[in-house]
Design a protein around this motif. Structure first.
Motif, short mmCIF file in Angstrom:
data_model
loop_
_atom_site.label_atom_id
_atom_site.label_comp_id
_atom_site.label_asym_id
_atom_site.label_seq_id
_atom_site.Cartn_x
_atom_site.Cartn_y
_atom_site.Cartn_z
N LEU A 3 22.16 -14.08 -15.43
CA LEU A 3 22.25 -12.80 -16.12
C LEU A 3 21.88 -11.65 -15.19
O LEU A 3 22.54 -10.61 -15.15
CB LEU A 3 21.35 -12.80 -17.35
CG LEU A 3 21.78 -13.68 -18.52
CD1 LEU A 3 20.64 -13.82 -19.53
CD2 LEU A 3 23.01 -13.10 -19.21
N ARG A 4 20.81 -11.84 -14.44
CA ARG A 4 20.33 -10.79 -13.53
C ARG A 4 21.42 -10.44 -12.51
O ARG A 4 21.64 -9.27 -12.21
CB ARG A 4 19.06 -11.28 -12.84
CG ARG A 4 18.34 -10.25 -12.02
CD ARG A 4 16.93 -10.70 -11.70
NE ARG A 4 16.85 -11.95 -10.97
CZ ARG A 4 16.41 -13.11 -11.48
NH1 ARG A 4 16.01 -13.18 -12.72
NH2 ARG A 4 16.37 -14.21 -10.74
N ARG A 5 22.11 -11.46 -12.01
CA ARG A 5 23.16 -11.20 -11.02
C ARG A 5 24.36 -10.49 -11.65
O ARG A 5 25.14 -9.84 -10.95
CB ARG A 5 23.59 -12.51 -10.37
CG ARG A 5 22.50 -13.06 -9.44
CD ARG A 5 22.66 -14.53 -9.13
NE ARG A 5 21.42 -15.08 -8.57
CZ ARG A 5 21.04 -16.34 -8.66
NH1 ARG A 5 21.80 -17.22 -9.32
NH2 ARG A 5 19.90 -16.74 -8.13
N ALA A 6 24.50 -10.62 -12.97
CA ALA A 6 25.57 -9.91 -13.68
C ALA A 6 25.11 -8.54 -14.18
O ALA A 6 25.84 -7.85 -14.90
CB ALA A 6 26.04 -10.76 -14.87
N GLY A 7 23.86 -8.14 -13.82
CA GLY A 7 23.35 -6.85 -14.23
C GLY A 7 22.83 -6.83 -15.65
O GLY A 7 22.78 -5.76 -16.28
N ILE A 8 22.42 -8.00 -16.16
CA ILE A 8 21.94 -8.10 -17.54
C ILE A 8 20.50 -8.57 -17.53
O ILE A 8 20.17 -9.61 -16.95
CB ILE A 8 22.81 -9.08 -18.36
CG1 ILE A 8 24.27 -8.62 -18.38
CG2 ILE A 8 22.27 -9.21 -19.78
CD1 ILE A 8 25.23 -9.59 -19.04
N SER A 9 19.63 -7.82 -18.17
CA SER A 9 18.21 -8.17 -18.26
C SER A 9 17.98 -9.07 -19.46
O SER A 9 18.45 -8.79 -20.57
CB SER A 9 17.36 -6.90 -18.41
OG SER A 9 17.49 -6.08 -17.28
N LEU A 10 17.22 -10.15 -19.27
CA LEU A 10 16.94 -11.10 -20.34
C LEU A 10 15.71 -10.65 -21.11
O LEU A 10 14.66 -10.34 -20.54
CB LEU A 10 16.71 -12.50 -19.76
CG LEU A 10 16.32 -13.59 -20.78
CD1 LEU A 10 17.42 -13.79 -21.81
CD2 LEU A 10 15.99 -14.90 -20.06
N VAL A 11 15.84 -10.66 -22.44
CA VAL A 11 14.76 -10.29 -23.35
C VAL A 11 14.39 -11.52 -24.17
O VAL A 11 15.26 -12.17 -24.74
CB VAL A 11 15.20 -9.16 -24.30
CG1 VAL A 11 14.02 -8.67 -25.14
CG2 VAL A 11 15.85 -8.03 -23.53
N VAL A 12 13.09 -11.82 -24.23
CA VAL A 12 12.61 -13.01 -24.96
C VAL A 12 11.44 -12.60 -25.84
O VAL A 12 10.64 -11.73 -25.48
CB VAL A 12 12.20 -14.13 -23.98
CG1 VAL A 12 11.43 -15.24 -24.68
CG2 VAL A 12 13.45 -14.71 -23.30
N ASP A 13 11.34 -13.25 -27.00
CA ASP A 13 10.25 -12.97 -27.94
C ASP A 13 8.95 -13.61 -27.50
O ASP A 13 8.93 -14.77 -27.06
CB ASP A 13 10.61 -13.53 -29.32
CG ASP A 13 11.76 -12.79 -29.95
OD1 ASP A 13 11.51 -11.79 -30.62
OD2 ASP A 13 12.93 -13.22 -29.77
N LEU A 14 7.87 -12.87 -27.65
CA LEU A 14 6.52 -13.41 -27.49
C LEU A 14 5.75 -13.07 -28.76
O LEU A 14 5.43 -11.90 -29.01
CB LEU A 14 5.83 -12.82 -26.27
CG LEU A 14 4.37 -13.26 -26.08
CD1 LEU A 14 4.26 -14.76 -25.88
CD2 LEU A 14 3.73 -12.53 -24.91
#
Length: 653
Positions: free
Chosen positions: A166-177
């Motif tokens: 995702l990072r290489r595609a310019g997309i930031s990953l969001v995860v629940d905590l």
């Protein structure tokens, strides 16, 4: 900025002994930069004699995480430090989904990155994917292990790999905590039940009902239908444990410094997997105070400040997003007010904007929304909103009574109207929403349903099939368009809920899956219909029309620097003054490149906006960025917007 104590630098030096000198120096600079925020946050919450030991423990944890951080993530830290406003950019577009319902598993998500990129997505929120308890898990929010991915989705290494792709595609990953509670099956809870006093102190445990009864005098019920009360008796524990949400979700005791240290370590673990944004779930509930509703307490913001400081020291690329679905007057505090200005969460949900969008579409009137949105204090320039039309959760009608009174409404009656309208019981309503968690004592009714269903798509399709008339379908497409135009035009990070770009309607079989039958929110969490998605490029289909409109909004948004979110959105004027039509919401953004005036017609009628106001802003002869048309008032002196029409007007000079 004052330097961190020498002993903390010594701990860092010990942990980083094998690192190159420039790496050790960089950590030391970050420690000095964020030391004051860390210290101030901790001392606002914990006893003075407990703070030094906790700080030593946290610095050691941060140094270890810094040392272990992947080189690619280290580079990202530098990039984000050089461009701290990266997430304010007009190119930001979010997408939120359950991994399994969108693409099956984490490997399937990789195969759909091209779909996300086509939409223009730069921010992907995957709903809870850490190991929950077996059976009912509140949609994954009853976490049994923060360091393990759900086996049906993949492994921790799969998550690391997905984050990198995702990072290489310019997309930031969001995860629940999830910060407020853990599953009753979590290791901490198991050890507490087995008699380990250290872990018993991780929770609120009472030997009798005296304490719980005192608290419950002022505690609201979150799930009155299936989880009444806020305390549950556990036989093995031999006491009453605090369970705000469900009997099997145990609230953790943040007044215990060990709990803070545990969560700081978890944050750094997830950051080193490549998670770029942590959604701090149920953050409003984490501090308990007798005689209050135990939400939005001041300590919540001190805790967040200290956690953010730890993350900034070790991995400054990581952002915090506050999941605080609270009253408008409480909302801005999650982005930092007073002593916490710009020091807490970087992002927060603009719940008030979302609620007001639905209110405007039901009433065909912007006056309440305009007044309420104008009343929200400005947020720090370093922080921004998530703007959205729908999310995974129900919609609660957070209408402030004073805002309602200011425009001649009863807040309670308006909330009741909205519940009636969106559940389809109000005469003339086309909505197909479901009532969620009705509380007969308070009259509170929340609403479930996809955006398309709440806007009346099933009703419109039924009408077209019965009569051959498609006007109702056109109106639904218009309502969805104006709703997302408001979300994308407000600034911040607009987030699409999975399927809205295709007009997905309620899952009629939502109750058939194990564990879902008591929770109708699963109606608006359908599985992605990829056969429908394959029609998205066909303008002759309904899916193609909806997809094209959403994608067009995203593309135009990305072309307008006026929409980067360090420039605030302001409702141009209160329609109560009579200077503009109550069916049109005027939003102004005063960018150094020139003004951007956004006009949103929330009705199915043609509506005017005064050309004189356009002239005052120097926008006569300006260009509508959405259509390319030059905007001039008509013979009557007005600019006219077609039903559910939107104009984004910029100056040509």
């Amino acid at each position: 900025m004052s330097a961190a104590p020498t002993e903390l630098h010594a701990i860092a030096a010990e942990e980083l002994a094998g690192e190159p000198e420039h790496r050790r120096d960089l950590f030391g600079l970050r420690l000095d930069r964020w030391w004051e925020d860390l210290h101030a946050g901790l001392t606002a919450v914990y006893p003075a004699d407990a703070v030094p030991a906790l700080e030593r423990r946290l610095v050691r944890t941060a140094a270890r995480a810094y040392r272990e951080r992947d080189p690619e993530l280290r580079r990202l830290d530098v990039q984000r430090t050089l461009d701290p406003a990266w997430f304010h950019d007009e190119h930001m577009l979010g997408y939120a989904a359950y991994a399994e319902r969108f693409a099956g598993d984490l490997a399937g998500i990789k195969g759909r990155i091209s779909y996300l990129s086509e939409l223009g997505v730069t921010y992907l929120h995957l709903m809870p994917l850490l190991q929950p308890r077996d059976g009912d898990s509140d949609g994954g929010y009853a976490v049994a292990d923060y360091r393990t991915v759900r086996p049906d989705l993949g492994t921790t290494e799969d998550l690391r790999g997905l984050a990198a792709e995702l990072r290489r595609a310019g997309i930031s990953l969001v995860v629940d905590l999830v910060l407020n509670h853990v599953a009753a099956e979590h290791e901490w809870a198991v050890k507490a039940r087995n008699g380990d006093q250290k872990y018993r102190d991780y929770f609120y445990v009472y030997p009798d009902r005296i304490g719980p009864d005192a608290y419950e005098q002022t505690l609201p019920e979150v799930f009155p239908d299936f989880a009444p009360g806020s305390f549950s008796f556990d036989e093995q524990l031999g006491g009453w444990v605090w369970t705000t949400f469900n009997t099997w979700q145990w609230d953790v005791n943040w007044s215990n410094p060990d709990v803070f240290a545990e969560y700081a370590d978890i944050i750094l673990f997830l950051a080193n997997l490549g998670v770029e944004v942590l959604r701090l779930d149920a953050i409003a509930f984490v501090w308990k105070r007798l005689g209050t509703n135990c939400q939005n307490q001041p300590e919540v913001h001190a805790i967040t400040q200290a956690l953010r400081a730890v993350a900034r020291i070790a991995c400054p690329a990581v952002l915090f997003k506050a999941e605080a679905i609270v009253a408008p007057q409480d909302l801005v505090h999650y982005l930092g007010q007073g002593a916490h200005h710009g020091k807490v969460s970087d992002i927060a949900y603009h719940n008030s904007l979302m609620v007001q969008v639905w209110s405007m579409l039901a009433t065909r009137d912007v006056r309440l929304a305009a007044h309420a949105l104008r009343a929200i204090p400005p947020v720090p320039a370093s922080a921004t909103w998530v703007t959205y039309v729908r999310c995974h959760d129900d919609i609660g009608w957070a209408i402030d009574a004073a805002d309602a009174a200011a425009v001649g409404l009863s807040g309670f009656d308006h909330q009741r109207f909205l519940s009636d309208w969106y559940s389809g019981v109000y005469p003339g309503s086309p909505a197909r929403g479901l009532v969620f968690q009705e509380n007969p004592d308070t009259g509170d009714r929340r609403i479930s349903g996809t955006a398309a269903s709440l806007l009346g798509l099933e009703h419109a399709l039924d009408t077209a099939q019965r009569t051959g008339r498609t006007e109702e379908i056109d109106l639904v497409v218009g309502r969805l368009y104006v709703a997302y135009a408001i979300a994308m035009g407000w600034g911040g990070i607009p987030v699409l809920w999975m399927g809205d770009e295709l007009g997905l309607t309620n899952d009629v079989d939502w109750a058939g899956e194990p564990g879902h039958s008591d929770d109708n929110r699963w109606a608006h969490r359908p599985r992605m219909n990829w056969s429908l998605a394959n029609q998205r490029r066909d303008p002759a289909t309904l899916v193609g029309r909806i997809y094209a409109s959403v994608r067009h909004l995203a593309q135009v948004r990305a072309s307008l620097p006026h929409l980067e979110s360090t420039v605030a959105a302001e409702v141009l004027e209160d329609p109560l003054t009579g200077r503009s039509d109550p069916g049109v919401l005027p939003v102004l953004r005063r960018h150094p490149l020139g003004p951007l005036l956004e006009l949103f017609n929330v009705t199915e009628q043609w509506k005017p906006f005064p050309g004189a106001r356009l002239a005052e802003l120097g926008l006569v002869g300006g260009v509508d960025a959405l259509s390319g048309a030059t905007i001039h008032p008509g013979p009557d002196g007005n600019v006219w917007l077609h039903p559910y029409g939107v104009l984004w007007i910029t100056s040509t000079s």
